[in-house]
Design a protein around this motif. Sequence first.
Motif, mmCIF file in Angstrom:
data_model
loop_
_atom_site.group_PDB
_atom_site.id
_atom_site.type_symbol
_atom_site.label_atom_id
_atom_site.label_comp_id
_atom_site.label_asym_id
_atom_site.label_seq_id
_atom_site.Cartn_x
_atom_site.Cartn_y
_atom_site.Cartn_z
ATOM 1 N N PRO A 53 0.659 -1.409 0.017
ATOM 2 C CA PRO A 53 -0.029 0.022 -0.043
ATOM 3 C C PRO A 53 1.031 1.376 0.039
ATOM 4 N N THR A 54 1.576 1.483 -1.215
ATOM 5 C CA THR A 54 2.548 2.763 -1.190
ATOM 6 C C THR A 54 1.975 3.620 -2.101
ATOM 7 N N GLY A 55 0.837 3.435 -2.730
ATOM 8 C CA GLY A 55 0.044 4.407 -3.542
ATOM 9 C C GLY A 55 -0.716 3.749 -4.652
ATOM 10 N N LEU A 59 -1.278 0.806 -14.534
ATOM 11 C CA LEU A 59 -1.444 0.066 -15.427
ATOM 12 C C LEU A 59 -0.190 -1.277 -15.752
ATOM 13 N N GLY A 60 0.837 -1.300 -15.008
ATOM 14 C CA GLY A 60 1.775 -2.340 -14.802
ATOM 15 C C GLY A 60 1.104 -3.522 -13.995
ATOM 16 N N HIS A 61 0.503 -2.840 -12.832
ATOM 17 C CA HIS A 61 -0.175 -3.761 -12.158
ATOM 18 C C HIS A 61 -1.428 -4.561 -12.807
ATOM 19 N N LYS A 240 11.200 0.121 -15.131
ATOM 20 C CA LYS A 240 9.874 -0.574 -14.645
ATOM 21 C C LYS A 240 8.803 0.515 -13.842
ATOM 22 N N MET A 241 7.531 0.463 -14.654
ATOM 23 C CA MET A 241 6.787 1.492 -13.859
ATOM 24 C C MET A 241 6.235 0.830 -12.558
ATOM 25 N N SER A 242 6.315 1.692 -11.526
ATOM 26 C CA SER A 242 6.413 1.636 -10.067
ATOM 27 C C SER A 242 5.532 2.689 -9.574
ATOM 28 N N LYS A 243 5.039 2.257 -8.345
ATOM 29 C CA LYS A 243 4.217 3.202 -7.784
ATOM 30 C C LYS A 243 5.157 4.447 -7.365
HETATM 31 P P1 ATP Z 1 6.664 -0.013 -5.334
HETATM 32 O O1 ATP Z 1 7.246 0.945 -5.979
HETATM 33 O O2 ATP Z 1 6.042 0.603 -3.966
HETATM 34 O O3 ATP Z 1 7.334 -1.155 -4.922
HETATM 35 P P2 ATP Z 1 5.282 -1.428 -7.335
HETATM 36 O O4 ATP Z 1 4.842 -0.675 -8.450
HETATM 37 O O5 ATP Z 1 6.821 -1.926 -7.361
HETATM 38 O O6 ATP Z 1 5.226 -0.338 -6.092
HETATM 39 P P3 ATP Z 1 4.296 -3.842 -5.763
HETATM 40 O O7 ATP Z 1 3.485 -3.339 -4.922
HETATM 41 O O8 ATP Z 1 5.867 -3.750 -5.352
HETATM 42 O O9 ATP Z 1 4.166 -2.177 -6.980
HETATM 43 O O10 ATP Z 1 3.931 -4.753 -6.718
HETATM 44 C C1 ATP Z 1 2.821 -5.530 -6.818
HETATM 45 C C2 ATP Z 1 2.643 -6.493 -7.981
HETATM 46 O O11 ATP Z 1 2.424 -5.939 -9.257
HETATM 47 C C3 ATP Z 1 3.939 -7.664 -8.014
HETATM 48 O O12 ATP Z 1 3.534 -8.764 -8.558
HETATM 49 C C4 ATP Z 1 4.702 -6.999 -9.104
HETATM 50 O O13 ATP Z 1 5.497 -8.087 -9.678
HETATM 51 C C5 ATP Z 1 3.695 -6.253 -9.952
HETATM 52 N N1 ATP Z 1 4.199 -5.196 -10.727
HETATM 53 C C6 ATP Z 1 4.679 -4.079 -10.226
HETATM 54 N N2 ATP Z 1 4.891 -3.184 -11.460
HETATM 55 C C7 ATP Z 1 4.923 -3.837 -12.526
HETATM 56 C C8 ATP Z 1 4.974 -3.633 -13.910
HETATM 57 N N3 ATP Z 1 5.406 -2.627 -14.294
HETATM 58 N N4 ATP Z 1 4.769 -4.533 -14.724
HETATM 59 C C9 ATP Z 1 4.184 -5.782 -14.240
HETATM 60 N N5 ATP Z 1 4.112 -6.100 -13.285
HETATM 61 C C10 ATP Z 1 4.379 -5.432 -12.095
#
Ligand code: ATP
Length: 371
Positions: A53-55, A59-61, A240-243
């Motif tokens: 729960p960081t944000g 779309l990556g999720h 990598k798309m990330s929160k």
């Molecule tokens: P944070 O930056 O806080 O780590 P995050 O975007 O990496 O957030 P997570 O909560 O760490 O998200 O990951 C949750 C799930 O979503 C995991 O299974 C992770 O592999 C998947 N996921 C996260 N980002 C991507 C992405 N860009 N493409 C595909 N799957 C993703």
Amino acid sequence: MTATATTTAAATVSGAGTADPTATATVDPTADLTGADPIDDPGAHRVLTGDRPTGPLHLGHYFGTLRNRVRLQDRGVEMFVLVADYQVITDRDIADRLAEHTENLVLDYLAAGLDPDRATVFAHSAVPALNQLLLPFLSLVSVAELSRNPTVKDEIAHSSQAAVNGLMFTYPVHQAADILFCKADLVPVGQDQLPHLEVARTVARRFNERYPHADGSAVFPRPRALLSEAPMLLGTDGGKMSKSRGNAVALGASEDETARIIRGARTDADRRITYDPAGRPEVSGLVLLAALCQDRAPEAIAEEIGDGGAAALKRTVTESVNEYFRPLRARRAELAADRGHLRQVLRTGAERANAIADATLAEVREVMGAI
Ligand code: ATP
Ligand code: MG
């Protein structure tokens, strides 16, 4: 421990739902799980996945794991979805706006199609017995194994903390507890999670070897990763798309916000649009996004845009994303009005998860001689 799909037991699920006769599941032949694949025999499997729960989810999720969760749920596979709140403090000092982020995760899940009557949605901090499994599990893994985990290394590289804390190193073992407390055997995740899945598999194997039941049977299944057709969707900066990296389009973003974020995405100087993930990751990431939304091959999208350049590509991506997510966003706006319902989903989920975790911990304590 390597993060390649060949060394990690991984499978992919594709196809849009139960009604889709072309739906397929590809299972890695090295997987040691016997029996039918997850689609043919949904009753034989249990799924667990989760998010920090960081944000807001992005779309990556959605294309990386969330859509697969909904597909599996809709095919009758039992589903557990975990809000990994303790894992927030692996790479930051405090869990900022935790209650709000947690409720918003639930909101994103429900908007995407997870059904709380069929899926158990809960925060792992609300399940003490799950967390207690971390202690025996930590004894099964060496410090050297934890320190060579490539995902841990990557997360350390992106961490805002000056010093790496111990929870960061134990993160994958905690995740093993998340998966194994409910004896899940399938874990729909993105590519970055494959090394963590390896740790969960190692923990399960070593536990079963060291502490079998009196009749010799194993306590835990060996979980497998389930990868989607987009195991690592790239963000607007080409990483990598990330929160947490400021490079994401949130599922719940408005159409204007979506347009603005995609307009700012990094591309390259070559006007002709092609799909070449290795050579042109930024452009190809955008092409893939449009392809996923339109359910077409990325090569066909690239061909169509041709010499239109980055501006045409971004227009196509924006329109595709906004169109694909319009129903989800409308549902999200409706569900957002009832925060009490979101909290109730978590309470009900925690009750179910606690009953299962208590039973698993009792079983673990019994085979271990009551530690
Ligand atoms: P944070 O930056 O806080 O780590 P995050 O975007 O990496 O957030 P997570 O909560 O760490 O998200 O990951 C949750 C799930 O979503 C995991 O299974 C992770 O592999 C998947 N996921 C996260 N980002 C991507 C992405 N860009 N493409 C595909 N799957 C993703
Ligand atoms: Mg992450």
